[in-house]
Motif scaffolding. Structure first.
Motif, short mmCIF file in Angstrom:
data_model
loop_
_atom_site.label_atom_id
_atom_site.label_comp_id
_atom_site.label_asym_id
_atom_site.label_seq_id
_atom_site.Cartn_x
_atom_site.Cartn_y
_atom_site.Cartn_z
N SER A 102 -1.75 -5.31 3.83
CA SER A 102 -0.72 -5.59 5.17
C SER A 102 0.14 -5.40 4.92
O SER A 102 1.63 -5.49 5.93
N PHE A 135 2.42 0.93 5.28
CA PHE A 135 2.18 1.03 6.64
C PHE A 135 3.50 2.33 6.61
O PHE A 135 2.58 3.20 7.66
N ALA A 181 -2.03 0.55 12.23
CA ALA A 181 -2.73 -0.18 11.64
C ALA A 181 -3.96 -0.52 11.25
O ALA A 181 -3.93 -0.93 10.00
N ILE A 225 -3.95 -1.42 7.13
CA ILE A 225 -4.35 -2.55 6.58
C ILE A 225 -6.03 -1.85 5.60
O ILE A 225 -6.48 -2.51 4.71
#
Length: 538
Positions: free
Chosen positions: A239, A244, A301, A305
């Protein structure tokens, strides 16, 4: 100058292609797709869906095995009827090709794009090769997104076809589940803004359509959640913001013009990000930024993740085309004359032109070389093996050999059961590789034949099990754009007898055809430097 208008090119301006022209493009697409599919050898992920549809019943599929696949069951349901009825394995590729062709037909027939984009799009890499030739559930993505786009203008007054397309889309994969959810969330926002102007009947339709989407979404969640505790990829999340950013740096360019096996990667990434930023400016002028960024953000995402592979970039590409479709719907004659509008259309055309080059390279490679060697291995077993021989399988890509037979041919694959698909569980006892434990098992079992799948092995580290001779090396290459992603290669070892001990000669690994081909393609993802020696029966 009088009459000058008739000499202006309409290639980059809006308007429908005349019927005979788009039908001609579609005919060329069908012919090329048929040739490409006829010379494609399905790899493990293609075989997995077919075997699940064939060997599992509905209850097992939706209650047990789809959780390990991490994928909803729409594609498996489509395959289940022909698989259960005993249709040949090639039916898998034919179905995928028909679905891909349907998506292209919808695009050519209904999309508002200028002719240059319409001409190139059917032959773009993801639509033609990855989601057309390679038979996986992703072949459904363009078709369902385009059906959604066709009904977008009437989604406020006639929401059901629009929402049903999204319901089907969310049943393709986890990635499309999020894309469909993002598109639907923006739709709800649009409905909320227009709620006061809607009549009672329309409001009831919107509530009913929303209930349908919610019901289907809950069903998908119940099928996939919770992830089994023994799933091989069940744990592990990332995360971090930096991760990202890295995903964005690779995933967005990968869906546009980034050729990962190529050269000047950073430059390609930078140009792709500029194209992405230009797209946002173009969409902002049409008030469509949310329609792009909400589903894209959810998709990125998930990539960051949990999981992303290269072929998932095709979903990002199809989403890009979908939003552009909606944008071109709102284009008028005045906007077509705008310099920025013309420049943006040229940019989109150049992106598609780059991808057409990837398609040509991938189809050429798939035509002349094995995408997977599973078909050749199956032919070898059928014609060179002896009845009653015990065949030992190691490696999850041995699954790709199974559909060519009527039953499980490996005595140690899922304990010799009738389930021929790979179970992504830590409890799965089917071996991987040729490590110490596998070699010990081979020594104890003394099978007649050992079939080793490449999986993610370094080819240079493969050695023959003691007491076995290399009977055959069957090279396969999972082509990606202009290079190779990984090997779909198989080694067959046969138990030695006295004649083998007298006739075996050494073969330098570097001299085999397999290695020269790997070097020719210049693997850009994981360069291999073979050095091991192999034994081969004369």
């Amino acid at each position: 100058m009088p009459g000058v208008e008739k000499y202006k090119s309409n290639l980059f301006t809006g308007g429908r292609l005349k019927d005979r022209y788009w039908l001609g493009i579609f005919a060329v697409f069908l012919a090329l797709l048929a040739v490409a599919v006829a010379h494609h050898e399905p790899w493990m992920d293609e075989a997995q869906a077919w075997l699940l549809a064939k060997d599992a019943n509905l209850e097992e599929l939706f209650v047990q095995y789809l959780r390990y696949e991490g994928s909803p069951g729409l594609w498996h349901l489509i395959l289940m009827v022909p698989a259960k009825l005993g249709f040949p394995y090639v039916t898998l590729n034919i179905i995928a090709a028909v679905v891909a062709a349907s998506g292209v037909y919808a695009f050519l027939r209904y999309s508002p794009f200028p002719p240059a984009i319409k001409i190139l799009f059917p032959f773009s890499y993801f639509v033609f090769f990855q989601y057309g030739v390679v038979a996986r559930s992703y072949c459904l993505v363009p078709l369902l997104l385009f059906v959604t786009a066709i009904n977008y203008k009437e989604k406020l007054t006639r929401p059901f076809v629009f929402v049903i397309a999204l319901c089907l889309l969310e049943n393709v994969s986890v990635h499309t589940f999020l894309v469909a959810g993002g598109i639907f969330a923006v739709h709800v926002w649009d409905v909320a803004r227009e709620w006061g102007s809607l009549d009672r009947r329309t409001r009831v339709r919107q509530v009913a359509a929303a209930a349908l989407f919610g019901f289907v979404s809950i069903f998908v969640v119940l099928v996939l959640v919770p992830t089994p505790a023994d799933h091989v990829l069940g744990s592990g999340y990332n995360s971090s913001v930096w991760n990202f950013i890295q995903v964005v740096w690779w995933a967005i360019p990968g869906s546009l013009i980034l050729d990962e096996p190529g050269h000047y990667i950073v430059i390609q990434q930078a140009v792709s990000i500029v194209i992405f930023a230009t797209t946002l400016c173009w969409l902002r002028s049409r008030k469509l930024t949310l329609l792009y960024l909400v589903p894209l953000g959810l998709l990125l995402a998930l990539f960051a993740i949990k999981y992303r592979n290269f072929w998932h970039d095709g979903v990002t590409f199809c989403l890009w085309i979908f939003v552009l479709w909606i944008g071109y719907l709102n284009e008028d004659e005045r906007s077509r004359q705008n310099t920025f509008e013309k420049a943006f259309t040229i940019v989109v055309t150049l992106v598609l032109a780059v991808q057409v080059c990837w398609t040509a390279t991938a189809v050429y490679n798939d035509y002349f070389y094995n995408y997977s060697a599973s078909r050749q291995v199956a032919d070898w077993i059928k014609h060179s093996g002896s009845p009653g021989e015990r065949i030992f399988a190691t490696g999850w890509k041995t699954t790709a050999i199974q559909p060519y037979f009527d039953s499980n041919i490996f005595y140690n694959f899922n304990a010799g059961s009738g389930k021929r698909f790979w179970i992504w569980s830590t409890a799965n006892q089917t071996p991987l590789g040729l490590g110490t434990n596998v070699l010990r098992r081979i020594e104890n079992d003394q099978p007649d034949i050992v079939v080793l799948a490449s999986d993610h092995l370094d080819a240079s580290m493969v050695t023959n099990p003691p007491g076995y001779v290399l009977e055959g090396l069957f090279p396969g290459y999972q082509f990606w754009k202009t290079g190779i992603y990984e090997l779909n290669t198989y080694w067959i070892f046969r138990k030695m007898d006295e004649r083998d001990l007298e006739s075996v000669a050494e073969l330098r690994y570097e001299d085999c055809i397999f290695c020269s081909r790997v070097r020719k393609f210049e693997i850009g993802f994981r360069r291999s430097r073979p050095s091991a020696d192999f034994l081969k029966r004369k």
